[in-house]
Design a protein around this motif. Structure first.
Motif, PDB file in Angstrom:
ATOM      1  N   SER A  29       0.804  -0.834  -0.120  1.00  0.00           N
ATOM      2  CA  SER A  29       0.282   0.195   0.192  1.00  0.00           C
ATOM      3  C   SER A  29       1.126   1.332  -0.155  1.00  0.00           C
ATOM      4  O   SER A  29       0.833   2.067  -0.522  1.00  0.00           O
ATOM      5  CB  SER A  29      -0.718  -0.238   0.996  1.00  0.00           C
ATOM      6  OG  SER A  29      -1.467   0.862   1.169  1.00  0.00           O
ATOM      7  N   ASP A  30       2.369   1.191   0.719  1.00  0.00           N
ATOM      8  CA  ASP A  30       2.926   2.698   0.555  1.00  0.00           C
ATOM      9  C   ASP A  30       3.726   2.599  -0.838  1.00  0.00           C
ATOM     10  O   ASP A  30       3.506   3.645  -0.812  1.00  0.00           O
ATOM     11  CB  ASP A  30       4.008   2.284   2.243  1.00  0.00           C
ATOM     12  CG  ASP A  30       2.765   3.033   3.150  1.00  0.00           C
ATOM     13  OD1 ASP A  30       2.046   3.213   2.817  1.00  0.00           O
ATOM     14  OD2 ASP A  30       3.607   2.032   4.619  1.00  0.00           O
ATOM     15  N   PHE A  31       3.638   1.328  -1.242  1.00  0.00           N
ATOM     16  CA  PHE A  31       4.418   1.045  -2.098  1.00  0.00           C
ATOM     17  C   PHE A  31       3.317   2.129  -3.061  1.00  0.00           C
ATOM     18  O   PHE A  31       4.377   2.687  -4.142  1.00  0.00           O
ATOM     19  CB  PHE A  31       5.201  -0.199  -2.830  1.00  0.00           C
ATOM     20  CG  PHE A  31       6.258   0.146  -3.855  1.00  0.00           C
ATOM     21  CD1 PHE A  31       7.227   1.132  -3.642  1.00  0.00           C
ATOM     22  CD2 PHE A  31       5.680  -0.592  -4.852  1.00  0.00           C
ATOM     23  CE1 PHE A  31       8.355   0.521  -5.529  1.00  0.00           C
ATOM     24  CE2 PHE A  31       6.505  -0.640  -6.049  1.00  0.00           C
ATOM     25  CZ  PHE A  31       7.884   0.280  -6.433  1.00  0.00           C
ATOM     26  N   ALA A  32       2.638   1.485  -3.178  1.00  0.00           N
ATOM     27  CA  ALA A  32       1.483   2.102  -4.034  1.00  0.00           C
ATOM     28  C   ALA A  32       1.504   3.630  -4.322  1.00  0.00           C
ATOM     29  O   ALA A  32       1.939   4.630  -5.275  1.00  0.00           O
ATOM     30  CB  ALA A  32      -0.042   1.515  -4.432  1.00  0.00           C
ATOM     31  N   LYS A  33       1.218   4.371  -2.613  1.00  0.00           N
ATOM     32  CA  LYS A  33       1.070   5.972  -2.747  1.00  0.00           C
ATOM     33  C   LYS A  33       2.312   6.514  -3.614  1.00  0.00           C
ATOM     34  O   LYS A  33       1.949   7.227  -3.908  1.00  0.00           O
ATOM     35  CB  LYS A  33       0.798   5.867  -0.974  1.00  0.00           C
ATOM     36  CG  LYS A  33      -0.718   5.194  -1.157  1.00  0.00           C
ATOM     37  CD  LYS A  33      -0.795   5.674  -0.118  1.00  0.00           C
ATOM     38  CE  LYS A  33      -2.198   4.995   0.997  1.00  0.00           C
ATOM     39  NZ  LYS A  33      -2.366   4.981   1.985  1.00  0.00           N
ATOM     40  N   THR A  34       3.725   6.108  -2.970  1.00  0.00           N
ATOM     41  CA  THR A  34       4.850   6.625  -3.121  1.00  0.00           C
ATOM     42  C   THR A  34       5.001   6.319  -5.136  1.00  0.00           C
ATOM     43  O   THR A  34       5.788   7.201  -5.247  1.00  0.00           O
ATOM     44  CB  THR A  34       6.278   5.527  -2.976  1.00  0.00           C
ATOM     45  OG1 THR A  34       6.152   5.413  -1.380  1.00  0.00           O
ATOM     46  CG2 THR A  34       7.492   6.267  -3.125  1.00  0.00           C
ATOM     47  N   CYS A  35       4.479   5.397  -5.441  1.00  0.00           N
ATOM     48  CA  CYS A  35       4.454   5.393  -7.108  1.00  0.00           C
ATOM     49  C   CYS A  35       3.325   5.710  -7.530  1.00  0.00           C
ATOM     50  O   CYS A  35       3.530   6.462  -8.849  1.00  0.00           O
ATOM     51  CB  CYS A  35       3.912   3.913  -7.366  1.00  0.00           C
ATOM     52  SG  CYS A  35       5.627   3.276  -7.005  1.00  0.00           S
ATOM     53  N   SER A  40      -4.844  -1.055  -5.164  1.00  0.00           N
ATOM     54  CA  SER A  40      -5.584  -2.095  -6.084  1.00  0.00           C
ATOM     55  C   SER A  40      -4.856  -1.847  -7.453  1.00  0.00           C
ATOM     56  O   SER A  40      -4.965  -2.885  -8.089  1.00  0.00           O
ATOM     57  CB  SER A  40      -7.481  -1.528  -6.555  1.00  0.00           C
ATOM     58  OG  SER A  40      -7.136  -0.367  -7.060  1.00  0.00           O
ATOM     59  N   PHE A  41      -4.748  -0.655  -7.787  1.00  0.00           N
ATOM     60  CA  PHE A  41      -3.705  -0.914  -8.901  1.00  0.00           C
ATOM     61  C   PHE A  41      -2.911  -1.385  -9.606  1.00  0.00           C
ATOM     62  O   PHE A  41      -2.419  -2.203 -10.780  1.00  0.00           O
ATOM     63  CB  PHE A  41      -3.390   0.831  -9.923  1.00  0.00           C
ATOM     64  CG  PHE A  41      -3.267   0.539 -11.380  1.00  0.00           C
ATOM     65  CD1 PHE A  41      -4.017   0.177 -12.066  1.00  0.00           C
ATOM     66  CD2 PHE A  41      -2.126   0.910 -11.997  1.00  0.00           C
ATOM     67  CE1 PHE A  41      -3.570  -0.182 -13.959  1.00  0.00           C
ATOM     68  CE2 PHE A  41      -1.395   1.735 -13.109  1.00  0.00           C
ATOM     69  CZ  PHE A  41      -2.635   0.687 -13.761  1.00  0.00           C
ATOM     70  N   TYR A  42      -1.886  -1.893  -8.365  1.00  0.00           N
ATOM     71  CA  TYR A  42      -0.722  -1.953  -8.489  1.00  0.00           C
ATOM     72  C   TYR A  42      -1.051  -3.631  -7.951  1.00  0.00           C
ATOM     73  O   TYR A  42       0.165  -4.388  -8.386  1.00  0.00           O
ATOM     74  CB  TYR A  42       0.010  -1.597  -6.891  1.00  0.00           C
ATOM     75  CG  TYR A  42       1.239  -1.956  -6.220  1.00  0.00           C
ATOM     76  CD1 TYR A  42       2.339  -2.030  -7.719  1.00  0.00           C
ATOM     77  CD2 TYR A  42       1.351  -3.145  -5.511  1.00  0.00           C
ATOM     78  CE1 TYR A  42       3.973  -2.806  -7.337  1.00  0.00           C
ATOM     79  CE2 TYR A  42       3.193  -3.348  -4.700  1.00  0.00           C
ATOM     80  CZ  TYR A  42       3.806  -3.183  -6.356  1.00  0.00           C
ATOM     81  OH  TYR A  42       4.471  -4.340  -6.177  1.00  0.00           O
ATOM     82  N   SER A  43      -2.103  -3.405  -7.322  1.00  0.00           N
ATOM     83  CA  SER A  43      -2.326  -5.383  -6.983  1.00  0.00           C
ATOM     84  C   SER A  43      -2.801  -5.896  -8.420  1.00  0.00           C
ATOM     85  O   SER A  43      -1.932  -7.321  -9.296  1.00  0.00           O
ATOM     86  CB  SER A  43      -3.570  -5.671  -6.181  1.00  0.00           C
ATOM     87  OG  SER A  43      -3.662  -7.177  -5.928  1.00  0.00           O
TER      88      SER A  43
END
Length: 127
Positions: A29-35, A40-43
């Motif tokens: 979750s934190d990585f997705a926010k960093t990106c 959900s899109f990261y998943s």
């Protein structure tokens, strides 16, 4: 719209993103926010339900402070390279590239060192 990047053949984008996430010791979750993307899109990227377009990949690389060419090199699926010499070269260069990126993009590495290292690499490339 930018071309879609085929993540299933030539580039291992999901695996590369996960490798970077683990290096940074971030939750998904934190990585997705960093990106700059939703969890959900990261998943969906990880499960290969979604492909990235080049614009999105570039934005992710900017947010991760990793040049897109280095990201693509890290993501390159060497098994799709037909020429044996090129495949061997990739296998030899990859560990060195990983060490260089680890050094350049480590939180412990100062911005001044990064700038000097980049300047030195560019200078040696053009001399």
């Amino acid at each position: 719209m930018a071309n879609l990047i085929n993540t299933s053949e030539r580039l291992n984008i999901p695996e590369t993103l996960e490798s970077i996430r683990m290096e940074k010791r971030l939750s998904k979750s934190d990585f997705a926010k960093t990106c700059g993307i939703s969890p959900s899109f990261y998943s969906e990227i990880l499960h290969k339900d979604k492909s990235l377009n080049l614009d999105t990949l570039e934005k992710i690389c900017i947010r991760l402070e990793i040049p897109i060419d280095i990201f693509i090199f890290k993501a390159l699926n060497e098994n799709t390279i037909e020429d044996d010499n090129n495949r061997k070269l990739i296998r030899e260069i990859r560990p060195l590239m990983n060490k260089i990126t680890e050094l350049l993009y480590s939180e412990k590495t100062s911005e001044e060192f990064r700038k000097n290292a980049t300047d030195n690499l560019l200078e040696s490339a053009f001399n």
